[in-house]
Enzyme design. Sequence first.
Site, PDB file in Angstrom:
ATOM      1  N   SER A   1       0.833  -1.204   0.000  1.00 39.37           N
ATOM      2  CA  SER A   1       0.000   0.000   0.000  1.00 39.37           C
ATOM      3  C   SER A   1       0.871   1.259   0.000  1.00 39.37           C
ATOM      4  O   SER A   1       1.657   1.460  -0.921  1.00 39.37           O
ATOM      5  CB  SER A   1      -0.965  -0.039   1.185  1.00 39.37           C
ATOM      6  OG  SER A   1      -1.965   0.927   1.061  1.00 39.37           O
TER       7      SER A   1
ATOM      8  N   ASP B   1     -10.273  -3.541  -4.994  1.00 44.86           N
ATOM      9  CA  ASP B   1      -9.379  -2.570  -4.354  1.00 44.86           C
ATOM     10  C   ASP B   1      -9.364  -1.316  -5.229  1.00 44.86           C
ATOM     11  O   ASP B   1      -9.128  -1.407  -6.437  1.00 44.86           O
ATOM     12  CB  ASP B   1      -7.971  -3.174  -4.248  1.00 44.86           C
ATOM     13  CG  ASP B   1      -6.945  -2.233  -3.624  1.00 44.86           C
ATOM     14  OD1 ASP B   1      -7.323  -1.142  -3.152  1.00 44.86           O
ATOM     15  OD2 ASP B   1      -5.754  -2.594  -3.621  1.00 44.86           O
TER      16      ASP B   1
ATOM     17  N   HIS C   1      -8.268  -4.819  -0.652  1.00 43.30           N
ATOM     18  CA  HIS C   1      -7.097  -4.073  -0.192  1.00 43.30           C
ATOM     19  C   HIS C   1      -6.696  -4.507   1.222  1.00 43.30           C
ATOM     20  O   HIS C   1      -7.541  -4.603   2.119  1.00 43.30           O
ATOM     21  CB  HIS C   1      -7.374  -2.569  -0.196  1.00 43.30           C
ATOM     22  CG  HIS C   1      -6.140  -1.769   0.080  1.00 43.30           C
ATOM     23  ND1 HIS C   1      -5.177  -1.547  -0.877  1.00 43.30           N
ATOM     24  CD2 HIS C   1      -5.675  -1.192   1.218  1.00 43.30           C
ATOM     25  CE1 HIS C   1      -4.188  -0.851  -0.354  1.00 43.30           C
ATOM     26  NE2 HIS C   1      -4.461  -0.636   0.920  1.00 43.30           N
TER      27      HIS C   1
END
Length: 406
Positions: free
Chosen positions: A188, A346, A376
């Site tokens: 991320s 996501d 995610h």
Amino acid sequence: MRLRLAVAVLLSAAAYYVYLPLPSGVSEPWKLMLLDALFRSFMQASDVAHALGVCHRIHLLNHVVSWVEEIEARSCPAVHVTDTALGGVPTRVFQPKGGKQLKRGVIYFHGGGWALCSGRMRSYDHLCRKMAEDLDSVVMSVDYRLAPDAVFPAQYHDALAASRAFLSAELLERYSIDPERVCVSGDSAGGNLAAAVAQELSSDDALTVNFKLQALIYPVLQALDFYTPSYQQNRDVPILYRPIMARYWLQYLGADTSLEPLLLANNHSSLDQPALSSSIRSKLDWTALLPAERRKHFQPVVRETGSPRVMGEVPQLIDVRAAPLLAEQGVLGRTPKAYVMTCEFDVLRDDGLMYVRRLQDAGVAVTSDHYEDGFHGCMVFAYLPMMSKVGWRSMNNYIHWLDQNL
């Protein structure tokens, strides 16, 4: 009778709060609903505290995360774990016991929107411990500074300083790391930092050691288009909602969070923005960079006129150190062999897929690892209490790729 009625009402209210319509293909939807309900509760409590002036919402969230998740550095029979500093940045080190004399090396940057989480969290500790044991690799998990106390480029500078120290001859010798087998990785926001570091250091001719691999887990790579197909498709899919990602970007860049509606409307990337050249726009033109099965029926949202003040106030939106997807082709072509994990459900899916295409066009060998049932953050939820099946599968595939390529 009254007690039963009260219990029934409470259970109904709880079910109403937890239940969230999810796409049919997402892995273990009820687990994701429960996780999302927990996150929403913490975020709503933090918003209330922020509104009342008790503390910044991020400080409260991080306090809760620290209290629930952070653990001490504890060694086990297979891995020696210590807390130290790397280039002046707090770092947790995982060293496998035994194995080959020369180890592989991985430097890892955690996710959390550049504002939350820590390498000392249980989930990251489990991940890095497993990587160290399975790969016979020294893994260094970096605790870079966090927003709102630190804003861009502080996090980037921490990641860069830690990476330079990681690649130094002194450190490689101290930890018996093979200089030919080192990797930069992150998930991320940490994937953003890993990509930015890989770009910077691959262009540094003064370095005698550089990364063999870059491994990016559902990375966030641009903030100019909040209407990519994945942003449109997954805007209401937990755990990363579209408005939350815009807020994370503004916090990271030290900008006024009141600009959030302008970002979400793509007013900051309208055609009347002089700072956005045709060259910049081409680097995130998903109509050309994404395969048809990801574009689906979605259409681009490009405003003719927008809000010129946004780019004036937040020029960092087009700084490649913050948005690695905007790097020039020549810079991308010097970066190491890549692994990019993406998840169908996501909002950041298309950031990763566009980066895969741009790397490939630059001549970089790339493995694109896509999870049709993934969401995610899934990889760090491989362990209890959630034990996500797609999380466990993606984590093992990620480690297997490292084992085959590092």
